[in-house]
Design an enzyme around this catalytic site. Structure first.
Site, PDB file in Angstrom:
ATOM      1  N   GLU A 218       0.824  -1.073  -0.067  1.00  0.00           N
ATOM      2  CA  GLU A 218       0.007  -0.125  -0.254  1.00  0.00           C
ATOM      3  C   GLU A 218       1.026   1.298  -0.091  1.00  0.00           C
ATOM      4  O   GLU A 218       1.904   1.295   0.640  1.00  0.00           O
ATOM      5  CB  GLU A 218      -1.001   0.187   1.241  1.00  0.00           C
ATOM      6  N   GLU A 328     -10.335   6.130   1.626  1.00  0.00           N
ATOM      7  CA  GLU A 328     -10.654   5.739   3.029  1.00  0.00           C
ATOM      8  C   GLU A 328     -10.783   6.546   4.260  1.00  0.00           C
ATOM      9  O   GLU A 328      -9.781   7.248   4.608  1.00  0.00           O
ATOM     10  CB  GLU A 328      -9.901   4.350   3.313  1.00  0.00           C
TER      11      GLU A 328
END
Length: 407
Positions: A218, A328
Site C-alpha cells: 500500500e 478511505e
C-alpha cells in the site's frame, strides 16, 4: 416461590460475574508497571531510531535523522541480515501527460536541509508517539479488527473486520499483476476526531482475509493525528502478508522495506496541497515488481524510494491478483463522523472541487504499463462518500473522482 428463588439465584450469579469481571479488568497501575512500560517503550525506540549521521529539525515539528543506508531498520528482518541492496528495473509502456501545469512536490523538512549521500531520511519516533498507541506491540500497525476488508469488494463483508472503515474506491482483478501506477490529487481533509484518519492510496493485493493470508502493498497519502500527532498530509506506505495479524507496519516502523533514496521521508509531510476551486496538485506513485530481482519497487515522483523484497511475502512473492485505488476514512463512530475524504466534496462536483486519481495503469506480467480493464466502483455508503468513473481522456487516461464530507 420457586420462580422467585430462581430469579434471585440468577441475579446473584450475574452480579458475581460482573464483580469478578470488574476485578479482572481493574489492573492496578503501579510505579513498577509504569517503569516497565517505559523500559519497553525505550527498547522500541532504540530499535526504530538508528544512530544518525546527521539530524534535521523540520518546521512541522518532525526531526529527520539521516541514517546510513546499511543501518536502516529494514535490515533487522531475519531474512535481510546479509542482504545486498538491489538495482531497479523500470517497467516500460505508456505514460499519459496532463494539461495540468506541473508543480514540484516537496516535503516540509527539505526547507531546512538534506541528507548526505549513502544515508536515508527517517522520521524520528518520539516517546509520546508510542505512548499514544493502544499498546507498544501495536504501535505503527493496523489492527485486524478495524481493517478494511478488501475482499468485500467482491464478497460480503466479514464481521468485525471492516468496522469503522468507509471506502470510495475503484477496483480491478488482474491476472499476474506486477504493479500499478497513478497520479493522486493532494488535499488536506478535515479530521473530526483525534482517532479518525483519512487517506488516499493504492492497494496491491493477493490472498484473502478468510484465510488470514492476505498480502498487501500500500502507498499513498494520509492525515492521521493518532499516528503523527498533527493534521498534516503525509506520504505513507504499508505492507502485510497475514491479513494484518502480526506482520507489516506503516513506513519504517518495522523491518521489511529497504529504502534507497536520500530525499524522501516515509511518513513525512507533503506540500503544497490543493485548494477548493483553486490550484490543484497531485503526486505520481508507481509500484512495480522488477523482472530480474523480483522486488516490489516504489517510485514517488521522480524518486526511486526503495523496495519490498519479494521473499517477505507469500502470494506477492509471485504476483498480485487485484488492485484498488481510492479513499478511505476510519472513525470509531462509523456513519456519524464528519471527517472528510479527499477534498471533502462529492465526485459530481468535478475538477478543482472533487478529488481525483488519474492516469491509472497496471503493470502486466511482461513488465509493461497498460490500461486496466473491467474497473469496478465501490462506495457502500455513498451518502457520505462516493466514487465516479470518468470517460477515458487522452491527457487523463483512466481516472476517477471520489470523496465526500462524511455524515
Amino acid at each position: 416461590m420457586a420462580s422467585t428463588r430462581a430469579c434471585l439465584v440468577a441475579l446473584v450469579v450475574a452480579l458475581t460475574f460482573f464483580f469478578l469481571e470488574g476485578l479482572a479488568a481493574a489492573v492496578p497501575v503501579t510505579p513498577e508497571s509504569t517503569a516497565q512500560r517505559r523500559r519497553e517503550v525505550r527498547s522500541l525506540l532504540r530499535r526504530l531510531n538508528k544512530p544518525p549521521v546527521a539530524s534535521i529539525q523540520s518546521l512541522d515539528g518532525d526531526i529527520i535523522d539521516c541514517v546510513h543506508i546499511s543501518k536502516q531498520p529494514g535490515f533487522d528482518h531475519p531474512l535481510l541480515k546479509n542482504h545486498t541492496i538491489q538495482p531497479s528495473y523500470h517497467p516500460g509502456g505508456m505514460y499519459h501527460e496532463s494539461n495540468i501545469a506541473p508543480h514540484h512536490i516537496t516535503q516540509t523538512w527539505h526547507q531546512n536541509g538534506k541528507c548526505p549521500k549513502n544515508t536515508i531520511p527517517i522520521r524520528r519516533t518520539k516517546e509520546e508517539d508510542v505512548l499514544r498507541a493502544n499498546s507498544i506491540k501495536t504501535y505503527g500497525k493496523k489492527m485486524p479488527q478495524s481493517i478494511a476488508n478488501l475482499d468485500s469488494i467482491n464478497k460480503p463483508v466479514i464481521p468485525n473486520i471492516s468496522t469503522g472503515h468507509q471506502h470510495a474506491i475503484a477496483s480491478a482483478q488482474v491476472d499476474n499483476c506486477h504493479g500499478t501506477r497513478a497520479s493522486f490529487n493532494l488535499w488536506k481533509p478535515t479530521i473530526a476526531r483525534a482517532n479518525d484518519f483519512s487517506l488516499t492510496q493504492l492497494w496491491i493485493t493477493g490472498g484473502s482475509y478468510s484465510g488470514n493470508d492476505l498480502n498487501t502493498i500500500e502507498a499513498g497519502w494520509q492525515v492521521y493525528p493518532g499516528l503523527y500527532r498533527d493534521r498534516n498530509t503525509r506520504l505513507f506506505i504499508y505492507w502485510t502478508r497475514d491479513a494484518y495479524q502480526t506482520t507489516g507496519c506503516y513506513n519504517l516502523h518495522c523491518s521489511g522495506f529497504i529504502q534507497t533514496d536520500n530525499q524522501i521521508t516515509l511518513g513525512g509531510s507533503i506540500s503544497p496541497t490543493s485548494t477548493y476551486g483553486g490550484a490543484q496538485y497531485d503526486i505520481d506513485i508507481l509500484v512495480w515488481k522488477d523482472k530480474v530481482g523480483g522486488n516490489w519497487w516504489l517510485q514517488v515522483g521522480g524518486y526511486y524510494v526503495g523496495y519490498w523484497p519479494s521473499f517477505i511475502f507469500t502470494y506477492l512473492a509471485n504476483s498480485a491478483s487485484s488492485v484498488q485505488w481510492g479513499g478511505e476514512v476510519f472513525s470509531p463512530d462509523v456513519g456519524q463522523t464528519s471527517t472528510q475524504m479527499g477534498s471533502g466534496h462529492f465526485p459530481n462536483e468535478g475538477f478543482r472541487q472533487a478529488s481525483y486519481i488519474r492516469n491509472i495503469q497496471v503493470v502486466d506480467s511482461s513488465n509493461s504499463l497498460i490500461l486496466p480493464s473491467d474497473v469496478g466502483l465501490i462506495a457502500p455508503q455513498n451518502n457520505s462518500y462516493d466514487v465516479q468513473g470518468g470517460v477515458y481522456e487522452s491527457n487523463w487516461g483512466t481516472y476517477i473522482y471520489y470523496g465526500g464530507p462524511g455524515n
